[in-house]
Design a protein around this motif. Structure first.
Motif, PDB file in Angstrom:
ATOM      1  N   TYR A  95      21.324  43.476  28.523  1.00 29.70           N
ATOM      2  CA  TYR A  95      22.393  43.500  29.510  1.00 29.70           C
ATOM      3  C   TYR A  95      21.963  42.760  30.775  1.00 29.70           C
ATOM      4  O   TYR A  95      20.817  42.893  31.220  1.00 29.70           O
ATOM      5  N   ASP A 108      25.259  47.483  39.621  1.00 29.79           N
ATOM      6  CA  ASP A 108      26.555  48.115  39.878  1.00 29.79           C
ATOM      7  C   ASP A 108      27.684  47.566  39.019  1.00 29.79           C
ATOM      8  O   ASP A 108      28.730  48.194  38.922  1.00 29.79           O
ATOM      9  N   TRP A 110      28.134  45.581  35.138  1.00 30.17           N
ATOM     10  CA  TRP A 110      27.321  45.176  33.986  1.00 30.17           C
ATOM     11  C   TRP A 110      28.066  44.171  33.099  1.00 30.17           C
ATOM     12  O   TRP A 110      29.301  44.221  33.001  1.00 30.17           O
ATOM     13  N   GLY A 111      27.312  43.314  32.426  1.00 38.24           N
ATOM     14  CA  GLY A 111      27.868  42.495  31.365  1.00 38.24           C
ATOM     15  C   GLY A 111      28.111  43.341  30.127  1.00 38.24           C
ATOM     16  O   GLY A 111      27.750  44.529  30.083  1.00 38.24           O
TER      17      GLY A 111
ATOM     18  N   LEU B  46      27.426  52.771  36.897  1.00 36.11           N
ATOM     19  CA  LEU B  46      26.754  53.398  38.028  1.00 36.11           C
ATOM     20  C   LEU B  46      27.591  54.536  38.587  1.00 36.11           C
ATOM     21  O   LEU B  46      28.786  54.379  38.856  1.00 36.11           O
ATOM     22  N   GLU B  55      29.113  56.281  44.121  1.00 32.66           N
ATOM     23  CA  GLU B  55      29.622  54.916  43.993  1.00 32.66           C
ATOM     24  C   GLU B  55      31.144  54.942  44.110  1.00 32.66           C
ATOM     25  O   GLU B  55      31.809  55.898  43.682  1.00 32.66           O
TER      26      GLU B  55
END
Lengths: 120, 106
Positions: A95, A108, A110-111, B46, B55
């Motif tokens: 990732y 924060d 992601w692929g 997250l 978050e």
């Protein structure tokens, strides 16, 4: 919205190299870093490294630093991770993720992940 | 390397239950800890950074606390969508992840 799109699955033989791409959109690419994490089948998360898209500075996990090269291409908002001398235990989903705007080294966004299979 | 140990490794709870996950660091990491949720076949998401900062967009039923070597993530009222595996991540000295806690809905 922030998007990171990774290249497709790869099948490699032991000893070969693989280079995965991660194309970012929806934010200013060179204002964040890119983090790389992998996950072996049925296992937990393992940090591979980080690269600043602004300076090109890198930080790699000690156990991988001899085999990993992280780069960015700001003209195309793309980050790359090359892993050399592949072994069967490198089989994993890899990732990429954007560095958090407020916390360095926290992913924060992601692929979708890139599956790399290392098999003879 | 700093080792991160999560407990329990799995938990099964009912909707509405309070669920707490613990993460221990092998040495002090101040408050440099994040929590991520991962659902099967998906990338992690997250939830929390800097030990207790929620978050943006994460439901307020998630909260976290701790400093030094001991940290907790609490889901105040478990919802069906909260199933998955939860990972703590230290970023005080390089980065390491905990082994994960699988949360199942009874």
């Amino acid at each position: 919205q922030v998007q990171l799109v990774q290249s497709g699955a790869e099948v490699k033989k032991p000893g070969a190299s693989v280079k995965i791409s991660c194309k970012s959109s929806g934010y200013i690419f060179n204002k964040s870093g890119i983090i790389w994490v992998r996950q072996a089948p049925g296992q937990g998360l393992e940090w591979m490294g980080w690269i600043s898209a602004y300076t090109g500075d890198t930080k790699s996990a000690q156990r991988h630093q001899d085999r990993v090269t992280l780069t960015t291409e700001t003209s195309t908002n793309t980050a790359y991770m090359e892993l050399r001398t592949l072994r069967s235990d490198d089989t994993a989903i890899y990732y990429c993720a954007r560095d958090h705007q407020k916390q360095w080294l926290v992913p924060d966004s992601w692929g979708q992940g890139t599956l790399v299979i290392v098999s003879s | 390397d700093i080792q991160m140990t999560q407990s329990p490794s799995s938990v099964s709870a009912s909707v509405g239950d309070r669920v707490t996950i613990t993460c221990r660091a092998s040495q002090s990491i101040s408050r440099w800890l994040a929590w991520h949720q991962q659902k099967p076949g998906k990338a992690p998401k997250l939830l929390i950074y800097k030990a207790s900062s929620l978050e943006r967009g994460v439901p307020s039923r998630f909260s976290a606390s701790g400093s030094g070597t001991e940290f907790t993530l609490t889901i105040s009222s478990l919802q069906p969508d909260d199933f998955g595996t939860y990972y703590c991540q230290q970023y005080n000295d390089s980065v390491t992840f905990g082994g994960g806690t699988k949360v199942e809905i009874k």
